[in-house]
Design a protein around this motif. Sequence first.
Motif, short mmCIF file in Angstrom:
data_model
loop_
_atom_site.label_atom_id
_atom_site.label_comp_id
_atom_site.label_asym_id
_atom_site.label_seq_id
_atom_site.Cartn_x
_atom_site.Cartn_y
_atom_site.Cartn_z
N ARG A 241 -28.06 4.33 -13.82
CA ARG A 241 -26.93 3.79 -14.58
C ARG A 241 -25.67 4.62 -14.37
N GLY A 242 -24.57 3.93 -14.16
CA GLY A 242 -23.25 4.56 -14.10
C GLY A 242 -22.34 3.95 -15.14
N GLN A 243 -21.64 4.79 -15.89
CA GLN A 243 -20.76 4.31 -16.94
C GLN A 243 -19.32 4.69 -16.63
N LEU A 244 -18.41 3.82 -16.99
CA LEU A 244 -16.98 4.03 -16.73
C LEU A 244 -16.18 3.75 -17.99
N ALA A 245 -15.15 4.55 -18.18
CA ALA A 245 -14.11 4.25 -19.17
C ALA A 245 -12.86 3.87 -18.40
N VAL A 246 -12.24 2.77 -18.76
CA VAL A 246 -11.06 2.28 -18.04
C VAL A 246 -9.85 2.40 -18.95
N LEU A 247 -8.83 3.10 -18.45
CA LEU A 247 -7.61 3.33 -19.22
C LEU A 247 -6.52 2.33 -18.82
N ILE A 248 -5.50 2.26 -19.66
CA ILE A 248 -4.31 1.45 -19.34
C ILE A 248 -3.80 1.85 -17.95
N PRO A 249 -3.44 0.88 -17.10
CA PRO A 249 -2.96 1.23 -15.76
C PRO A 249 -1.72 2.13 -15.81
N GLN A 250 -1.64 3.02 -14.81
CA GLN A 250 -0.45 3.85 -14.61
C GLN A 250 -0.03 3.70 -13.15
N PRO A 251 0.90 2.80 -12.85
CA PRO A 251 1.28 2.56 -11.45
C PRO A 251 1.77 3.80 -10.73
N GLU A 252 2.29 4.79 -11.48
CA GLU A 252 2.80 5.99 -10.82
C GLU A 252 1.69 6.90 -10.31
N VAL A 253 0.47 6.71 -10.76
CA VAL A 253 -0.66 7.53 -10.30
C VAL A 253 -1.16 6.97 -8.98
N GLN A 254 -0.83 7.65 -7.91
CA GLN A 254 -1.16 7.20 -6.56
C GLN A 254 -2.00 8.25 -5.85
N VAL B 259 -7.45 -3.53 -0.98
CA VAL B 259 -7.90 -2.31 -0.29
C VAL B 259 -6.68 -1.46 0.02
N ARG B 260 -6.74 -0.16 -0.26
CA ARG B 260 -5.62 0.74 0.03
C ARG B 260 -6.11 2.15 0.28
N TRP B 261 -5.28 2.90 0.98
CA TRP B 261 -5.53 4.33 1.22
C TRP B 261 -4.94 5.14 0.08
N LEU B 262 -5.65 6.20 -0.31
CA LEU B 262 -5.13 7.12 -1.31
C LEU B 262 -5.50 8.56 -0.94
N PRO B 263 -4.59 9.51 -1.17
CA PRO B 263 -4.99 10.91 -1.06
C PRO B 263 -5.98 11.23 -2.18
N THR B 264 -6.99 11.99 -1.85
CA THR B 264 -8.08 12.26 -2.78
C THR B 264 -8.34 13.76 -2.84
N TYR B 265 -8.58 14.26 -4.04
CA TYR B 265 -8.81 15.69 -4.26
C TYR B 265 -10.25 15.90 -4.67
N THR C 176 0.84 -1.18 0.00
CA THR C 176 0.00 0.00 0.00
C THR C 176 0.88 1.24 0.00
N LEU C 177 0.56 2.19 -0.85
CA LEU C 177 1.34 3.41 -0.94
C LEU C 177 0.40 4.59 -0.88
N ALA C 178 0.56 5.46 0.10
CA ALA C 178 -0.26 6.65 0.21
C ALA C 178 0.65 7.87 0.22
N LEU C 179 0.30 8.89 -0.55
CA LEU C 179 1.12 10.09 -0.62
C LEU C 179 0.72 11.03 0.50
N ASP C 180 1.69 11.66 1.10
CA ASP C 180 1.45 12.64 2.15
C ASP C 180 1.88 14.00 1.62
#
Length: 368
Positions: free
Chosen positions: A301-314, A194-200, A2-6
């Motif tokens: 209804r909820g719709q989602l577009a899923v992009l190629i993963p970007q591990p650096e986006v935390q 399950v992980r913690w993430l900073p959220t804006y 788990t990686l959370a940015l501070d």
Amino acid sequence: MTLALDRRALVSGGAALALSGCTTVQSRSVAQLVAPATRCLPRVQVDPSRVIRTVAGLRPYRPSGFVVRADKLGDSLLVHNYGHGGGGISLSWGSSRLATALGLPGHSGPVAVIGSGIMGLTTARLVQEAGYPVTIYTETLPPGTTSNIAGGQIYPASHFDENMVTPQWREQAAAAADYSRRRFQIMVGDDYGVRWLPTYDQTRRVGPIPPDLRFPGRDRLSASEHPFPLDNVVKYDTMYVETGRFLERLLSDIRVAGGAVQVRRFDTPEQIAALPERLVFNCTGLGAAALFGDSELIPVRGQLAVLIPQPEVQYAYSLSAGYMFPRADGILLGGTFERGEYLAEPQPQDIADIVESHRALMAGWRCA
């Protein structure tokens, strides 16, 4: 892991590489005129060519809020646990705890759970933890359930109408959300996804942001503390669930503990009353509208577009452009809230609009 940015860590040496991308060499006279460097975050690479899948799910929405109620059904006790709208993942453990507290006291013998979405699985697991044998009856197993399509942010939202709920229901919802948060906290890690993430987020509140135990570190940011081309941005920390991994692991836990699963469809309450179990939990979600005549229950209804993963986006955000949740299985871009839509299929124009909204947000990124 788990990686959370501070926020403080981003300013320190640990963020030196990220910050280096935001600065350019300038003459002293020009540098004196510019604002302090904007705090960097990795930019989400939004482009239609990076979409790897699109999904649509139907949230089981009730304006007066979710139902946790006990009824008699022939010789059986039927406990309802459905109608959580867009807050199903966030409320799951707590709502199921409310349901089991209604049904289990004084009961002996096996228990039936109808449905294998998040409510059915958490209810079944709590029944097992209380020492009862359980059988799940379900028409569809994960990954075919609506819960698999959920974004997975632990933040109850879009699950009631402010003008339709009672103070008693609000207390019940708050208790469900509190227990769910505490339960997810002890499941953080790769095993359950399950992980913690900073959220804006954005706020209309003027002045300081009051403390909120639900969202640690909630704070208003200055323009130099974030790269979004927006005003009134706040930051907080919350948990996210990779729903596919979580549901598969939870179903495995239930089976390992001796739980049985039967694929079966029910068309009438009488068919449920004929089950051998005398205690039944109804966790059928949107199916409760037809099965039990709940005319208030409607699909959203909820719709989602899923992009190629970007591990650096935390980090994650929920802004005017929509929401972005990064997961190991892809970058989730949402979303829509379409009342009364019964077709659980992504619509090409809606998906294109979602992608374009997030692409425009990234085009205004205030960080090289």
